[in-house]
Design a protein around this motif. Structure first.
Motif, PDB file in Angstrom:
ATOM      1  N   GLN A  58      41.174  39.245  50.287  1.00  0.00           N
ATOM      2  CA  GLN A  58      41.114  38.196  49.243  1.00  0.00           C
ATOM      3  C   GLN A  58      42.477  37.729  48.423  1.00  0.00           C
ATOM      4  O   GLN A  58      43.496  38.860  48.719  1.00  0.00           O
ATOM      5  CB  GLN A  58      40.002  38.607  48.082  1.00  0.00           C
ATOM      6  CG  GLN A  58      40.190  39.882  47.548  1.00  0.00           C
ATOM      7  CD  GLN A  58      39.517  40.441  46.681  1.00  0.00           C
ATOM      8  OE1 GLN A  58      39.227  39.989  45.479  1.00  0.00           O
ATOM      9  NE2 GLN A  58      38.772  41.752  47.095  1.00  0.00           N
ATOM     10  N   ASN A  59      42.670  36.706  47.638  1.00  0.00           N
ATOM     11  CA  ASN A  59      43.919  36.504  47.427  1.00  0.00           C
ATOM     12  C   ASN A  59      44.545  37.572  46.167  1.00  0.00           C
ATOM     13  O   ASN A  59      45.485  37.797  46.064  1.00  0.00           O
ATOM     14  CB  ASN A  59      43.723  34.949  46.821  1.00  0.00           C
ATOM     15  CG  ASN A  59      43.766  33.923  47.889  1.00  0.00           C
ATOM     16  OD1 ASN A  59      44.048  34.250  48.848  1.00  0.00           O
ATOM     17  ND2 ASN A  59      42.925  32.750  47.418  1.00  0.00           N
ATOM     18  N   ASP A  60      43.380  37.863  45.300  1.00  0.00           N
ATOM     19  CA  ASP A  60      43.720  38.527  44.167  1.00  0.00           C
ATOM     20  C   ASP A  60      43.085  40.062  44.505  1.00  0.00           C
ATOM     21  O   ASP A  60      41.714  40.067  44.440  1.00  0.00           O
ATOM     22  CB  ASP A  60      43.281  38.081  42.699  1.00  0.00           C
ATOM     23  CG  ASP A  60      43.628  39.114  41.682  1.00  0.00           C
ATOM     24  OD1 ASP A  60      44.355  40.313  41.942  1.00  0.00           O
ATOM     25  OD2 ASP A  60      43.064  38.790  40.727  1.00  0.00           O
ATOM     26  N   GLN A  61      43.993  40.954  45.195  1.00  0.00           N
ATOM     27  CA  GLN A  61      43.156  42.430  45.491  1.00  0.00           C
ATOM     28  C   GLN A  61      43.085  43.433  44.232  1.00  0.00           C
ATOM     29  O   GLN A  61      42.720  44.387  44.508  1.00  0.00           O
ATOM     30  CB  GLN A  61      44.003  43.053  46.495  1.00  0.00           C
ATOM     31  CG  GLN A  61      43.300  43.909  47.598  1.00  0.00           C
ATOM     32  CD  GLN A  61      42.378  43.119  48.449  1.00  0.00           C
ATOM     33  OE1 GLN A  61      42.496  42.168  48.855  1.00  0.00           O
ATOM     34  NE2 GLN A  61      41.216  43.759  48.357  1.00  0.00           N
ATOM     35  N   SER A  62      43.285  42.804  43.113  1.00  0.00           N
ATOM     36  CA  SER A  62      43.406  43.974  41.986  1.00  0.00           C
ATOM     37  C   SER A  62      42.194  43.675  40.934  1.00  0.00           C
ATOM     38  O   SER A  62      41.644  42.482  40.881  1.00  0.00           O
ATOM     39  CB  SER A  62      44.556  43.766  41.012  1.00  0.00           C
ATOM     40  OG  SER A  62      44.746  42.429  40.676  1.00  0.00           O
ATOM     41  N   SER A 113      40.755  44.496  36.960  1.00  0.00           N
ATOM     42  CA  SER A 113      41.534  44.443  35.554  1.00  0.00           C
ATOM     43  C   SER A 113      42.069  45.887  35.294  1.00  0.00           C
ATOM     44  O   SER A 113      41.370  46.778  35.708  1.00  0.00           O
ATOM     45  CB  SER A 113      40.250  43.794  34.656  1.00  0.00           C
ATOM     46  OG  SER A 113      39.485  44.752  34.281  1.00  0.00           O
TER      47      SER A 113
END
Length: 474
Positions: free
Chosen positions: A153-157, A159
């Motif tokens: 995915q684009n955002d692998q993080s 919160s």
């Protein structure tokens, strides 16, 4: 007076009747029985005429699901005319999976549904029936967090608040700063498997500060669990098996605390677990099993830096492993004559790249077939997540290990050579883009994992690089 031959014949009839009774089939022994309309309650057929599926009908269903352009084209295996409850259940499973293939013709990866399922599970209050998993808190966190990170995915993080919640939960399970191991939940004793899950979770959250505090204490705890035969018990007065050896080796290797004292006797103990089938059992002289085989073979990769040092029967392992993939379903089973299960996409699926890098072969299994099973039969098409097979419920465990299996379908690894490197085989997995499934322009649904640890390969390499700088325990 009854003759010996008559006694023998009568005895054989009793044996045959007993076996047929176990199988749930009634076979008349005489014309008189054939004409008897009364149903013998001791012999109930397990299938009615309406339930019996002919080979022709099964072949027709296969033909309706696949065409000449399909990447995966299963063939109906030759079958004995003999049937039993086992074969009937196998046929029924094949039909349910083929129906799922038919209902979902496109191999679509439902990325957003899976992410929503995982994120929602991390923040939701579980229903009461989850109390059965009260000793598995560290495992549930590992399954959810790792599943999230395996999805490309684009955002692998996640919160910072979510990461903090995960770290706090793991910290609450640590006993005496690691001197008593890590438990699976509140008021539980330290357990090797729970410790393994917790340490991998902390590696995923990159909590190296806490890991550094734990490493030497965990090493001492592991030594206290070591038996004279070389194996480790899972907890004080607990059982020892291939799982406990693998968990201790995996944690100690990642934290750079492997010593000769810890490794004493492990190789010979593992060797004694290989069965006549070729797979490995949990303890010597029992049945080969997918999970135990994974733990045993992965342990060899941690023990050795050269593949020539591995001395188990590799040919027998290859034979047993390739027979775990079924031609119609494309999925994998964990034992002989058992049904396919999506979790074995990892437990057995990870054996294939291990074997491939040892023998220099890139196609030990049908990647397209396994991917077909995962995407067409194992996905929950409504709510996300993965399941064992059609008709089963979605859960965290199957979601994580099926995603890991999907990654193994989408990537290949370079073969190992016996060079002068002293690095353990476990850390030498590199992607082989020249022999990859497709090319760089093909979209991958997952990130590559390290087959020995089941975590994204980048997280494993980063952890190894961090802890290799620290001194081993004395």
């Amino acid at each position: 007076m009854t003759s010996i031959n008559e006694d023998s014949s009568s005895d054989n009839e009793r044996k045959v009747s007993y076996i047929l009774n176990l199988l749930g089939k009634k076979v008349p022994t005489s014309k008189e029985n054939d004409d008897n309309d009364d149903k013998d309650e001791d012999y109930e057929d397990i299938m009615t005429d309406e339930d019996i599926y002919t080979l022709d009908s099964l072949q027709q269903l296969i033909a309706s699901v696949y065409n000449s352009k399909s990447r995966f084209n299963p063939e109906l295996n030759s079958r004995d005319e003999y049937t039993s409850q086992t074969t009937d259940t196998q046929y029924e499973t094949e039909l349910s999976i083929l129906e799922s293939f038919k209902d979902h013709p496109n191999e679509q990866f439902l990325q957003q549904q899976h992410l929503k399922y995982i994120k929602g599970s991390l923040h939701s209050q579980f229903p009461s029936y989850f109390s059965a998993l009260d000793a598995n808190h560290s495992w549930m966190l590992l399954w959810l967090l790792n599943g999230f990170k395996v999805i490309k995915q684009n955002d692998q993080s996640l919160s910072p608040e979510t990461i903090e919640l995960i770290n706090n939960k793991i910290e609450s399970c640590i006993i005496d700063e690691g001197r008593g191991g890590i438990s699976g939940g509140a008021n539980q004793i330290g357990h090797v498997a729970s410790t393994y899950a917790a340490i991998l979770t902390l590696i995923l959250t990159k909590n190296y500060t806490l890991l550094e505090k734990l490493r030497n204490n965990l090493y001492s705890w592991f030594l206290s669990l070591k038996k004279p035969d070389g194996s480790f018990v899972m907890h004080k007065n607990g059982e020892s098996d291939a799982r406990s050896i693998y968990c201790v080796l995996a944690v100690s290797s990642l934290l750079n605390t492997l010593t000769d004292e810890l490794l004493l006797g492990l190789e010979s103990w593992l060797n004694s677990c290989q069965t006549f089938e070729g797979g490995f059992s949990g303890v010597p002289k029992t049945e080969a099993h997918g999970g135990y085989t994974y733990c045993a073979v992965a342990s060899y990769f941690i023990l050795f830096s050269k593949k020539s040092k591995i001395c188990f029967d590799l040919d027998a392992l290859i034979r047993w492993s390739v027979f775990r993939q079924y031609s119609i379903e494309g999925g994998l089973s964990g034992r002989t004559n058992k049904l396919v299960d999506a979790c074995y996409s990892f437990w057995i699926g990870a054996l294939y790249p291990m074997i491939e890098v040892l023998v220099g072969e890139h196609d030990m299994f049908n990647r397209d077939g396994l991917k077909t099973y995962i995407l067409k039969a194992a996905q929950n098409f409504d709510k996300g997540g993965f399941r064992d097979k059609p008709g089963k419920s979605t859960d965290f465990y199957h979601t994580n290990y099926t995603l890991c299996g999907l990654s193994l379908c989408e990537y290949k690894y370079k073969s190992f050579s016996d060079d002068d490197s002293e690095e353990e085989l476990a850390y030498r997995f590199q992607l082989d883009n020249d022999n990859d499934n497709g090319n760089d322009s093909d979209y991958k649904n997952t990130n590559p994992i390290n087959p020995i640890f089941g975590l994204p390969i980048n997280d494993i390499n980063e952890a190894k690089k961090h802890f290799i700088k620290l001194s081993k325990p004395i």
